[in-house]
Design a protein around this motif. Structure first.
Motif, PDB file in Angstrom:
ATOM      1  N   ARG A 118     -24.535  -3.705  24.795  1.00 20.01           N
ATOM      2  CA  ARG A 118     -23.650  -4.725  24.210  1.00 20.01           C
ATOM      3  C   ARG A 118     -24.395  -5.666  23.268  1.00 20.01           C
ATOM      4  NH1 ARG A 118     -19.987  -7.785  28.232  1.00 20.01           N
ATOM      5  NH2 ARG A 118     -21.973  -8.282  29.199  1.00 20.01           N
ATOM      6  N   TYR A 119     -25.732  -5.647  23.319  1.00 17.83           N
ATOM      7  CA  TYR A 119     -26.526  -6.489  22.439  1.00 17.83           C
ATOM      8  C   TYR A 119     -27.044  -5.721  21.220  1.00 17.83           C
ATOM      9  CZ  TYR A 119     -26.357  -9.991  26.113  1.00 17.83           C
ATOM     10  OH  TYR A 119     -25.925 -10.915  27.039  1.00 17.83           O
ATOM     11  N   GLU A 164     -28.483 -15.373  21.563  1.00 20.18           N
ATOM     12  CA  GLU A 164     -27.120 -14.993  21.932  1.00 20.18           C
ATOM     13  C   GLU A 164     -26.413 -16.217  22.485  1.00 20.18           C
ATOM     14  OE1 GLU A 164     -23.876 -12.634  22.176  1.00 20.18           O
ATOM     15  OE2 GLU A 164     -25.838 -12.003  21.432  1.00 20.18           O
ATOM     16  N   LYS A 188     -23.186 -13.075  27.029  1.00 21.82           N
ATOM     17  CA  LYS A 188     -22.076 -12.167  27.282  1.00 21.82           C
ATOM     18  C   LYS A 188     -21.779 -12.115  28.782  1.00 21.82           C
ATOM     19  CE  LYS A 188     -23.188  -9.222  23.324  1.00 21.82           C
ATOM     20  NZ  LYS A 188     -22.069  -9.641  22.471  1.00 21.82           N
ATOM     21  N   GLU A 189     -20.516 -12.195  29.116  1.00 26.26           N
ATOM     22  CA  GLU A 189     -20.101 -12.150  30.514  1.00 26.26           C
ATOM     23  C   GLU A 189     -20.081 -10.703  31.007  1.00 26.26           C
ATOM     24  OE1 GLU A 189     -16.244 -13.416  33.289  1.00 26.26           O
ATOM     25  OE2 GLU A 189     -16.047 -13.233  31.107  1.00 26.26           O
TER      26      GLU A 189
END
Length: 273
Positions: free
Chosen positions: A48-49, A170, A174-175
């Motif tokens: 996701r990164y 970031e 992010k959850e």
């Protein structure tokens, strides 16, 4: 220190639900098949990164540099450490048209195991001092059920603290929503006899489906049952399923990382060698 790396083309077949990592913030178990028909696990990947141009999808070919061994103490036979900045997408994901023809031309050439065979081979590798087999295709002969089991509704406190810190640059972090249930396939293989196997399905798509169903149905329990029905649909009598299975490091515990579920055909198709 990083070792030598080899540029490799990989068809991505496995992406599991994101999981917190003390070293890498979060990880997505990612695996696929090379052009030579060999399994590889890409570890670690903070999917996701990754920038948009590196966000591959299942059944998409990518090219990247892989080091000869996995990261840290991951000595599993298929594990390779990816050089993340070298990931390059190669075209679109393989089509699901014609009953997954383009995908089946690759997947149906892979060796097929029973779960007992994989476990035995893993133990043999360990006793011989070899890197242990940890990925394989299992073709079940009977699917008996999908069991729903509740889990803790939150991550461990140390993981929650880590996730709240996020990743450098970031903002906000992010959850990762923890799934409050697991879904376990109950199945038999050709050599199971009267025994049955139970293996969690950790495919990312199952987790995504659960959260969508919670929003649609308004009930965690109803959403969990909806996911169960989807899991059963993928292995129904009209399907010809195979499980992509892998170990939980460092143990000889096998879970379902993904399901390959084309429709069952009345006539077997012969693919060119």
């Amino acid at each position: 220190m990083s070792g030598p790396a080899t540029s490799t083309r990989v068809l991505i077949t496995v992406m599991t639900y994101p999981h917190p990592s003390e070293t890498y913030t979060e990880l997505v178990c990612t695996a696929g098949v090379t052009e030579a028909g060999e399994w590889v696990r890409l570890y670690p990947i903070d999917y996701r990164y990754r920038p948009p141009e590196q966000k591959f999808r299942k059944y998409q070919w990518i090219e990247l540099e892989l080091e000869a061994r996995g990261a840290g103490n991951d000595s599993r036979a298929e594990s390779r450490r990816p050089r993340l900045d070298t990931i390059r997408l190669l075209g679109r994901p393989l089509s699901a048209d014609q009953n997954w023809l383009a995908r089946r031309e690759i997947i149906e050439k892979l060796p097929v195991w029973t779960l007992n065979q994989l476990r035995d081979r893993h133990d043999q590798d360990r006793k011989a001092g070899r890197p242990q087999i940890s990925l394989g295709v299992v073709k079940p002969t009977r699917i008996l059920d999908v069991e729903i089991e509740p889990t803790s509704g939150d991550w461990k406190p140390e993981w929650k603290a880590m996730l709240s810190q996020g990743v450098l640059f970031e903002d906000p972090p992010k959850e990762i929503r923890k799934l409050p249930f697991t879904w376990k396939y109950v199945f038999q293989c050709a050599d199971s006899g009267d025994d049955t196997h139970r293996a969690m399905n950790e495919d990312w798509e199952i987790g995504v489906l659960y959260w969508k169903e919670v929003q649609r149905l308004g009930s965690p329990e109803r959403a969990a049952e909806s996911v169960r029905q989807k899991c059963l649909q993928m292995v129904g009598d009209d399907r010809d399923p195979r499980f992509f299975m892998g170990t939980v490091f460092p143990y000889n515990t096998w879970i379902v990382l993904g399901v390959f579920w084309p429709a069952r055909e009345s006539q077997p198709r012969l693919f060119p060698l």
